[in-house]
Design an enzyme around this catalytic site. Structure first.
Site, PDB file in Angstrom:
ATOM      1  N   LYS A 156      61.891  15.918   7.420  1.00  0.00           N
ATOM      2  CA  LYS A 156      62.311  17.328   7.364  1.00  0.00           C
ATOM      3  C   LYS A 156      62.924  17.709   8.700  1.00  0.00           C
ATOM      4  O   LYS A 156      62.303  17.556   9.749  1.00  0.00           O
ATOM      5  CB  LYS A 156      61.109  18.208   7.053  1.00  0.00           C
ATOM      6  CG  LYS A 156      61.459  19.694   7.122  1.00  0.00           C
ATOM      7  CD  LYS A 156      60.349  20.571   6.606  1.00  0.00           C
ATOM      8  CE  LYS A 156      60.705  22.029   6.793  1.00  0.00           C
ATOM      9  NZ  LYS A 156      59.667  22.942   6.294  1.00  0.00           N
ATOM     10  N   LYS A 174      64.763  16.485   3.456  1.00  0.00           N
ATOM     11  CA  LYS A 174      65.119  17.910   3.440  1.00  0.00           C
ATOM     12  C   LYS A 174      65.843  18.292   4.722  1.00  0.00           C
ATOM     13  O   LYS A 174      65.364  17.921   5.784  1.00  0.00           O
ATOM     14  CB  LYS A 174      63.823  18.707   3.305  1.00  0.00           C
ATOM     15  CG  LYS A 174      64.008  20.198   3.391  1.00  0.00           C
ATOM     16  CD  LYS A 174      62.687  20.890   3.252  1.00  0.00           C
ATOM     17  CE  LYS A 174      62.895  22.363   3.516  1.00  0.00           C
ATOM     18  NZ  LYS A 174      61.678  23.045   3.830  1.00  0.00           N
TER      19      LYS A 174
END
Ligand code: PBG
Length: 331
Positions: free
Chosen positions: A201, A255
């Site tokens: 992320k 992400k």
């Protein structure tokens, strides 16, 4: 073997619709979609998110209706994010541990409405519950401390598990949290609760509308670069994935989505595990804004982006466009 023209004409198989469909290498179905939903307080409330046109915060009853809608559309799983009332936010984020918080009430409402026919993925991180909008606890210098935060996250995860979550999804990026969450789940008898870790992320500029939606954006002091990753790094993403898998993650997430397709590919090739992508809020908003500005057809742009995730190796995609895409796919 050398393939050369005209023995090989790569256009041959593209010459008709039936042949194109026969040679299609990847498919997208509603079962590839996970629908993120924002929960707000009250009853009968639909509160549109200004920076995400077409997306609303729903009160718990509305979330149960959205879950039923997902089932009807063939979407197998929803992801829940709470917009905690301001007076329940604190520096320590203790509301995350309240067994009757918005998240837990939403989980129970979905369970009551849908039984076990839909997956419920819950976010583990403190940002919807803290007054400062950071995902963890701060020391005096404003640094997000790791191990004390992890101790909170474990309790948050167990709170969600006990309310009925199916997939625990830690989005906080603290070191070692998957390990202790897995241990706590095992010790609590939750052997079949999955962990989908937000493994790679990034500290991204694409999260702005999400922070509006959960009400953490205006509160956020500083940035999240001491825990979320530098967009310049890829080897480090592989290390994050390796650690989370070793610690007990069942699946991993990359992400944001579209700008990080290389990582989806690399993670899939290297680890051969289920990989998911989060097509995040800024991606949704950019697509809607672009289509509204006449850049292209919204539905066509959307489907092209979603198939790219499948082509890169994803098992599925979290997308605010999930119901739109499912409707298109269902004809
Ligand atoms: C926070 C969290 C974020 C998102 C999911 N969980 C934002 C952030 O890290 O600041 C972003 C999702 C999106 O932009 O759609 N734990």
């Amino acid at each position: 073997m050398t393939r050369s023209y005209p023995n090989t004409r790569l256009r041959r198989t593209r010459a008709s619709a039936w042949s194109r469909s026969m040679h299609r290498e990847t498919v997208l179905t509603p079962a590839d979609l996970i629908w993120p939903l924002f929960v707000t307080d009250g009853q009968g409330v639909e509160d549109p998110v200004a920076s995400l046109p077409g997306v609303s915060r729903w009160s718990v009853d509305g979330i149960a209706s959205r879950a039923k809608e997902a089932m009807e559309l063939g979407i197998p799983c929803i992801a829940l994010f709470p917009n905690t009332q301001p007076e329940l936010r604190s520096t320590g984020g203790d509301e995350a541990l309240n067994p009757d918080n918005l998240m837990c009430r939403a989980i129970r409402a979905v369970r009551d409405a849908c039984g076990s026919d839909i997956g419920i993925l819950t976010d583990v991180a403190l940002d919807p519950y803290t007054t400062h909008g950071q995902d963890g606890l701060l020391d005096d210098a404003g640094y997000v401390v790791n191990d004390d935060t992890v101790a909170m996250l474990v309790d948050q995860a167990i709170n969600q598990a006990e309310a009925g979550a199916d997939i625990i999804a830690p989005s906080d990026m603290m070191d070692g949290r998957v390990k202790v969450i897995r241990m706590a789940l095992e010790m609590g008898g939750h052997h079949n609760i999955q962990i989908m870790s937000y493994a790679a992320k990034y500290a991204s500029a694409f999260y702005g509308p999400f922070r509006d939606a959960v009400g953490s954006g205006d509160r956020l002091v500083g940035d999240k670069k001491t825990y979320q990753m530098d967009p310049a790094n890829a080897m480090e993403a592989l290390a994050e994935v390796e650690m989370d898998l070793a610690e007990g993650a069942d699946s991993v997430m990359v992400k944001p989505g579209l700008a990080y397709l290389d990582l989806i590919w690399r993670v899939k090739q290297r680890f051969e595990v289920p990989v998911f992508a989060y097509q995040v809020s800024g991606e949704y908003a950019l697509l809607e804004a672009g289509a509204a500005a006449g850049v292209g057809d919204r539905d066509a742009l959307l489907m092209e982006k979603l198939i790219a995730f499948k082509r890169a190796g994803c098992s599925g995609v979290l997308s605010y466009h999930a119901p739109v895409a499912a409707r298109i796919l269902n004809g």
